[in-house]
Design an enzyme around this catalytic site. Structure first.
Site, PDB file in Angstrom:
ATOM      1  N   ARG A   1      -6.337  19.524   2.012  1.00  0.00           N
ATOM      2  CA  ARG A   1      -7.136  19.698   0.783  1.00  0.00           C
ATOM      3  C   ARG A   1      -8.415  20.479   1.059  1.00  0.00           C
ATOM      4  NH1 ARG A   1      -7.340  13.469  -0.928  1.00  0.00           N
ATOM      5  NH2 ARG A   1      -5.614  13.101   0.473  1.00  0.00           N
TER       6      ARG A   1
ATOM      7  N   ARG B   1      -2.251  -1.992  -3.854  1.00  0.00           N
ATOM      8  CA  ARG B   1      -3.288  -0.966  -3.856  1.00  0.00           C
ATOM      9  C   ARG B   1      -2.872   0.079  -4.888  1.00  0.00           C
ATOM     10  NH1 ARG B   1      -4.227   3.952   0.243  1.00  0.00           N
ATOM     11  NH2 ARG B   1      -6.011   4.828  -0.832  1.00  0.00           N
TER      12      ARG B   1
ATOM     13  N   ARG C   1      -7.516  16.687  15.005  1.00  0.00           N
ATOM     14  CA  ARG C   1      -7.457  16.350  16.436  1.00  0.00           C
ATOM     15  C   ARG C   1      -6.744  17.449  17.221  1.00  0.00           C
ATOM     16  NH1 ARG C   1      -5.167  10.420  15.217  1.00  0.00           N
ATOM     17  NH2 ARG C   1      -4.080  11.729  13.703  1.00  0.00           N
TER      18      ARG C   1
ATOM     19  N   HIS D   1     -15.521   7.394   5.691  1.00  0.00           N
ATOM     20  CA  HIS D   1     -14.089   7.115   5.836  1.00  0.00           C
ATOM     21  C   HIS D   1     -13.442   8.440   6.203  1.00  0.00           C
ATOM     22  CE1 HIS D   1     -10.203   5.152   4.523  1.00  0.00           C
ATOM     23  NE2 HIS D   1      -9.874   6.429   4.467  1.00  0.00           N
ATOM     24  N   LEU D   2     -13.200   8.642   7.488  1.00  0.00           N
ATOM     25  CA  LEU D   2     -12.650   9.915   7.964  1.00  0.00           C
ATOM     26  C   LEU D   2     -11.226   9.664   8.453  1.00  0.00           C
ATOM     27  CD1 LEU D   2     -15.743  11.226  10.019  1.00  0.00           C
ATOM     28  CD2 LEU D   2     -15.180  11.665   7.632  1.00  0.00           C
ATOM     29  N   GLY D   3     -10.266   9.999   7.586  1.00  0.00           N
ATOM     30  CA  GLY D   3      -8.875   9.784   7.948  1.00  0.00           C
ATOM     31  C   GLY D   3      -8.240  11.055   8.474  1.00  0.00           C
TER      32      GLY D   3
ATOM     33  N   LYS E   1       3.593   0.763   2.869  1.00  0.00           N
ATOM     34  CA  LYS E   1       3.125  -0.183   3.904  1.00  0.00           C
ATOM     35  C   LYS E   1       3.040  -1.565   3.274  1.00  0.00           C
ATOM     36  CE  LYS E   1      -0.038   3.093   5.992  1.00  0.00           C
ATOM     37  NZ  LYS E   1      -1.428   3.386   6.226  1.00  0.00           N
TER      38      LYS E   1
ATOM     39  N   GLU F   1      -7.800  -2.142   4.494  1.00  0.00           N
ATOM     40  CA  GLU F   1      -7.676  -2.164   3.032  1.00  0.00           C
ATOM     41  C   GLU F   1      -6.771  -3.308   2.582  1.00  0.00           C
ATOM     42  OE1 GLU F   1      -7.805   2.522   1.864  1.00  0.00           O
ATOM     43  OE2 GLU F   1      -6.683   1.935   3.631  1.00  0.00           O
TER      44      GLU F   1
ATOM     45  N   GLU G   1     -12.611   6.090  13.550  1.00  0.00           N
ATOM     46  CA  GLU G   1     -12.484   5.001  14.521  1.00  0.00           C
ATOM     47  C   GLU G   1     -12.134   5.502  15.916  1.00  0.00           C
ATOM     48  OE1 GLU G   1      -9.479   2.386  12.892  1.00  0.00           O
ATOM     49  OE2 GLU G   1     -10.531   2.340  10.985  1.00  0.00           O
TER      50      GLU G   1
ATOM     51  N   HIS H   1     -11.139   5.912  -2.140  1.00  0.00           N
ATOM     52  CA  HIS H   1     -11.266   5.152  -0.885  1.00  0.00           C
ATOM     53  C   HIS H   1     -12.178   3.939  -1.080  1.00  0.00           C
ATOM     54  CE1 HIS H   1     -10.392   9.100   1.474  1.00  0.00           C
ATOM     55  NE2 HIS H   1      -9.279   8.395   1.360  1.00  0.00           N
TER      56      HIS H   1
ATOM     57  N   ASN I   1       0.870  -1.179   0.000  1.00  0.00           N
ATOM     58  CA  ASN I   1       0.000   0.000   0.000  1.00  0.00           C
ATOM     59  C   ASN I   1       0.906   1.228   0.000  1.00  0.00           C
ATOM     60  OD1 ASN I   1      -1.832   2.047   0.539  1.00  0.00           O
ATOM     61  ND2 ASN I   1      -2.852   0.985   2.207  1.00  0.00           N
TER      62      ASN I   1
END
Lengths: 341, 392
Positions: B237, B87, B279, B203-205, B14, B377, B326, B175, B7
Site C-alpha cells: 500500500r 475481529r 525485512r 503498530h508496524l506489521g 486465525k 488482538e 517486535e 488497528h 481473526n
C-alpha cells in the site's frame, strides 16, 4: 528603476509595477482576466495600462508556479527557455502554458530583460526520501511526478534571512490561502508539506489538502463523480469553504476574536495540522533553531508564535527564535529580477 | 469461561481458544489459503499445548474454513467454549464492541462497502456461526472502535458539508484493537494509570502499519484514515499520496484498477520491485533501489512519529509492536536515533537483546521510554467479549 511583475493564474494575470525610486514600493497593481480574449491580448492590455501610467520599465519578472527539476534557478527568458518549458509542459499544463505564452508575447513587445522565477526551484534538489511517493516506478516515470513545494519563493527568502543569523535548522511557514511548511537545514529544504501538485498538504481556503486516496476512488466508483468533478471539488469547494459553506480566510480564523462556532472549529482544525507539520519538521532535523513566517498573511505570526511556544516541548534544544518576512510576493520577485538585471 | 476468537484475513482465518479471565491460551491455529487457488494446498495449522498439527482440507471460502476448524475443536471434548469473539475491521459508527444479533448482522453487512476486503469475510464467519450455533453468544470487536475518541476537528476531512453528509466520509483509523491492547499493557508495565498515560503506539506489521497518538489512554489520532490505505508506506500500500496523482491515475484507469495499483502494487513492492517485505529490503543493501526504498519507508514513519510526539507533547512512551516492531531492532534503532530533541534515547544493547516482552529499550537518561511489546488482538477481543458476556 521600475519593474513589471506578472503572476499568471488560471484565469487572470496579476501585474504589479515596482519602483525603486524612494526605496522599493508597489506603485501600481491590477489584474486582467484573459480566458475569453487570450494571453496575448491580456498582456497587450497590461502594457497599455502601464504605458498610460507613464511608467518606464527596466525589466520584467514572471512568476511561474512549476519548473520541474529542469529549472533550479531563475532564468533569463529567451527562445531556449521556451523550448525547455515546452519539454515539461505536459507535467503541469495549467501552470506552464500561460507562462510560455506570457514569455513569448513579452519578449516580442518589450525589449527589456525578462526573468522567470519558479516556485518549485527551491525544491528541485529535495532528497529522494522526501520527494518520492511509494507507487510503482513505471507509473512514476509515466507521470513524472515527484514532490515539490509551491511557495518556494517565500521559503527561499525566509531562509536567506535566517542564514544571516547562522541558523541551521529552520521551519518556514508560508501563510497563504494554501499554507505550506518546510524544514530546511543549512539553507536546503529536506521536507515540505507541498506535493507533486498544489493540492497536497495543508488544507486551504478552498482546497482540501492531503486526503486518503481511497476517498477519491470512492467518490468516483460509488458516487459517480468524474475525475474532473472531483478535482473541482478538492481544489475549489473544499477547505474552509467546504467545512463551513462560507468563504472564510485564514485571518478570520487565526487573527480574529470571533466566537462563531465555525471559526472556533476551524481554529482547532488548522492549528492541529500546523502543529503536526512542525512536529514532522522537528523530527526531520532533530531540532529547530528558527521558525519563520511569510506569505500575505504574515501578520498572523504573533498568534501562531504564541500557540507554538505553548505546544512545542523539546529537550537539548536552544530556545527557538521566531521571525517574520513581511515582504509581499511581487516585491520579492522584483528584488530577484533586479539581481539578474 | 472460554472464548473462541476468530481473526479473518483476506485468505486466512486465525483462531484462539482463550480461558478468561485467566488469559490462558488453550489452543489456537490458522487456516491458510482460504478461497484462493495456489500451488500450496489449503491447510489448517492447529496448535495444542506445544504441538502443531497440519490438516489439509479444501476451504473454498471462510464459511467452509470455519466449519473445518469447528470440526477439529469438536473432535476434542476438552476444547469446549462458551462464547465467540470476532475481529471485524470496520465498525463504521459503532464506538464499541457489540453483541451479535440478527439485526446487528444486517447493520454489519451495510459496512462492507467501507472495508470490502476485510469485513465481508468476517461477516461470512459470523453468519455461518449464527446458522450452525444459534444459541452461542457472539460478539464483534471493531478495529475502528478504539479510535472513536478521535476529536471531530481531527477526524473531519475538509470536504464540502453536503458531500460528507452524502458519503459519510471521515477518518476512522484502524488497528485499534492492537493499539488498545498495547497501550493498556504498556501503562500497566510502566505502572502509570491508564487515564494518565500518554504515548505514541507504533503498530508496524509486515503487511499493514499505523501509528496512534494516545493522550490519557485514549486514541486522538491514527495514521490510517477513511480506509487502511492512508498514512505509512506498507507492504503493498502506498500510504499518503498527492490527491492530484490519484486523480491522474484515475483519469487513465478505472476505479478498480486504481484501487488495485495503490493497495496491491505500491508500497514497498512498488518502490523496490524486489519484495513487499521490508525485512528483505533491509537485508539486501547491495542494491541502490533497496537503500532508497528503506530510506523512503523509514522517513515516512519518522515524520509521523515527530508529528504525534509533538501533538501528545509529553509522552511517557513510544511503543513498538507487531511483526516488524517486535522483531526488527534495526528499524527501531533507525526510528529512534536522532530524536534526542524529543527526549528519546535508545539503548543499542538492550534493543538488540530483546528476549522477553514487554521490554524497555530506552537508555537510562531517556526522558521517554521505548517499549517493545507483543500485540495480542485475540486476547483483547476475548477481554471485550467477556465484558459483553456479562450483559448477554
Amino acid at each position: 528603476m521600475n519593474s513589471l511583475i506578472i503572476i499568471p493564474l488560471k484565469e487572470k494575470l496579476l501585474f504589479f509595477c515596482i519602483s525603486y525610486k524612494c526605496g522599493r514600493k508597489i506603485v501600481y497593481e491590477d489584474s486582467i482576466y484573459y480566458r475569453s480574449v487570450g494571453i496575448k491580448i491580456g498582456i497587450e492590455k497590461v502594457l497599455s495600462i502601464i504605458s498610460s501610467q507613464n511608467i518606464q520599465l527596466k525589466y520584467t519578472v514572471i512568476r511561474a508556479q512549476y519548473g520541474g527539476t529542469i529549472f533550479k534557478t531563475p532564468e533569463y527568458a529567451n527562445t531556449r527557455t521556451i523550448e525547455k518549458l515546452k519539454k515539461i509542459e505536459h507535467e503541469a499544463p495549467l501552470h506552464i502554458s500561460p507562462v510560455i505564452e506570457c514569455t513569448r508575447v513579452l519578449n516580442e513587445k518589450l525589449k527589456i530583460p525578462l526573468i522567470i522565477v519558479f516556485e518549485t526551484s527551491f525544491f528541485a534538489n529535495l532528497p529522494d526520501y522526501e520527494s518520492y511517493y511509494a507507487i510503482p516506478e513505471p507509473l512514476v516515470n509515466h507521470i513524472n511526478k515527484k514532490r515539490f513545494g509551491y511557495h518556494g519563493i517565500f521559503h527561499q527568502e525566509s531562509i536567506k534571512k535566517t542564514i544571516c543569523n547562522k541558523d541551521v535548522k529552520v521551519i518556514s511557514i508560508c501563510l497563504e490561502p494554501r499554507m505550506e511548511v518546510v524544514a530546511s537545514v543549512s539553507g536546503n529544504p529536506i521536507l515540505t508539506t507541498g506535493g507533486a501538485t498544489p493540492l497536497e498538504g495543508l488544507p486551504g481556503e478552498t482546497s482540501s489538502g492531503s486526503i486518503d486516496p481511497t476517498i477519491i476512488i470512492t467518490l468516483n466508483r460509488d458516487f459517480g463523480y468524474t475525475p474532473e468533478e472531483i478535482n473541482d471539488i478538492l481544489t475549489n469547494k473544499s477547505g474552509f469553504l467546504g467545512i463551513t459553506g462560507r468563504s472564510i480566510k485564514l485571518p478570520d480564523i487565526l487573527g480574529g476574536k470571533s466566537i462563531d462556532k465555525d471559526i472556533l472549529f476551524l481554529r482547532e482544525f488548522i492549528k492541529y495540522r500546523i502543529l503536526m507539520a512542525c512536529g514532522s519538521c522537528i523530527a526531520a532535523m532533530n531540532g529547530v533553531d528558527t521558525i519563520i513566517f511569510s506569505g500575505r498573511y504574515f501578520f498572523l505570526d504573533k498568534y501562531l508564535e504564541r500557540f507554538l511556544k505553548e505546544k512545542i516541548l523539546l529537550f537539548n534544544n536552544k530556545e527557538i527564535r521566531y521571525d517574520t518576512i513581511s515582504t509581499f510576493l511581487p516585491e520579492i520577485l522584483s528584488d530577484i529580477g533586479k539581481k539578474y538585471y | 469461561m472460554r472464548i473462541l476468537v476468530f481473526n479473518c484475513g483476506s485468505s486466512s482465518l486465525k483462531y484462539k481458544l482463550i480461558e478468561i479471565p485467566e488469559e490462558k491460551i488453550v489452543a489456537g491455529g490458522e487456516a491458510q489459503c482460504v478461497g484462493v487457488t495456489t500451488s500450496a494446498p489449503s491447510v489448517i495449522y492447529h496448535r495444542l499445548n506445544d504441538t502443531e498439527e497440519q490438516i489439509k482440507v479444501k476451504m473454498k471460502n471462510h464459511a467452509s474454513a470455519f466449519n473445518a476448524i469447528m470440526k477439529i475443536l469438536k473432535h476434542d471434548n476438552k476444547l469446549h467454549f462458551d462464547a465467540v469473539g470476532h475481529r471485524v475491521a470496520h465498525g463504521g459508527k459503532y464506538k464499541d464492541s457489540l453483541i451479535i444479533t440478527t439485526d446487528t448482522i444486517k447493520n454489519l453487512n451495510e459496512l462492507n462497502k467501507l472495508a470490502p476486503i476485510h469485513n465481508p469475510v468476517a461477516i461470512e464467519v459470523i453468519e455461518e456461526m449464527q446458522i450452525k450455533y444459534p444459541n452461542l453468544p457472539q460478539f464483534a470487536v471493531f478495529d475502528t472502535a478504539y479510535h472513536s475518541t478521535i476529536p471531530k476537528h481531527i477526524y473531519t476531512y475538509p470536504l464540502p458539508l453536503e458531500l460528507i453528509k452524502e458519503t459519510g466520509i471521515r477518518k476512522y483509523g484502524f488497528h485499534g484493537t492492537s493499539h488498545n491492547f498495547v497501550v493498556k499493557e504498556t501503562a500497566k508495565f510502566l505502572k502509570i494509570p491508564l487515564k494518565e498515560f500518554n504515548a505514541v503506539s507504533c503498530h508496524l506489521g509486515s503487511g499493514g502499519a499505523s501509528l496512534c497518538a494516545v493522550i490519557n489512554g485514549k486514541s486522538v489520532d491514527n495514521t490510517m484514515g477513511f480506509s487502511p490505505l492512508q498514512g505509512l508506506i506498507m507492504n503493498t500500500r502506498c500510504g499518503d499520496l498527492d490527491p492530484g496523482m490519484t486523480m491522474h491515475i484515475l483519469s487513465s484507469e478505472n476505479a478498480d484498477t486504481t484501487e488495485n495499483i495503490l493497495n496491491r502494487k505500491s508500497g514497498i513492492i512498488g518502490l523496490s520491485d524486489i519484495s513487499s517485505d521490508i525485512r528483505d529490503i533491509i537485508s539486501d543493501k547491495s542494491k541502490s533501489i533497496s537503500q532508497k526504498t528503506e530510506r523512503i519507508y523509514l522517513w515516512r514513519i519518522k515524520k509521523y512519529l515527530g508529528a504525534y510526539l509533538t501533538v501528545v507533547r509529553s509522552p511517557h512512551a513510544i511503543i513498538f509492536t507487531d511483526t516488524i516492531g517486535e522483531t526488527n531492532p534495526y528499524i527501531r534503532e533507525k526510528l529512534c536515533s536522532d530524536m534526542s530533541v524529543f527526549g528519546i534515547e535508545i539503548d543499542k544493547n538492550k534493543n538488540t537483546s530483546t528476549e522477553k516482552f514487554p521490554v524497555d529499550i530506552s537508555s537510562e537518561t531517556s526522558k521517554v521510554k521505548i517499549i517493545v511489546i507483543e500485540t495480542n488482538e485475540e486476547l483483547e477481543i476475548a477481554r471485550k467479549s467477556l465484558n459483553l458476556f456479562s450483559k448477554f
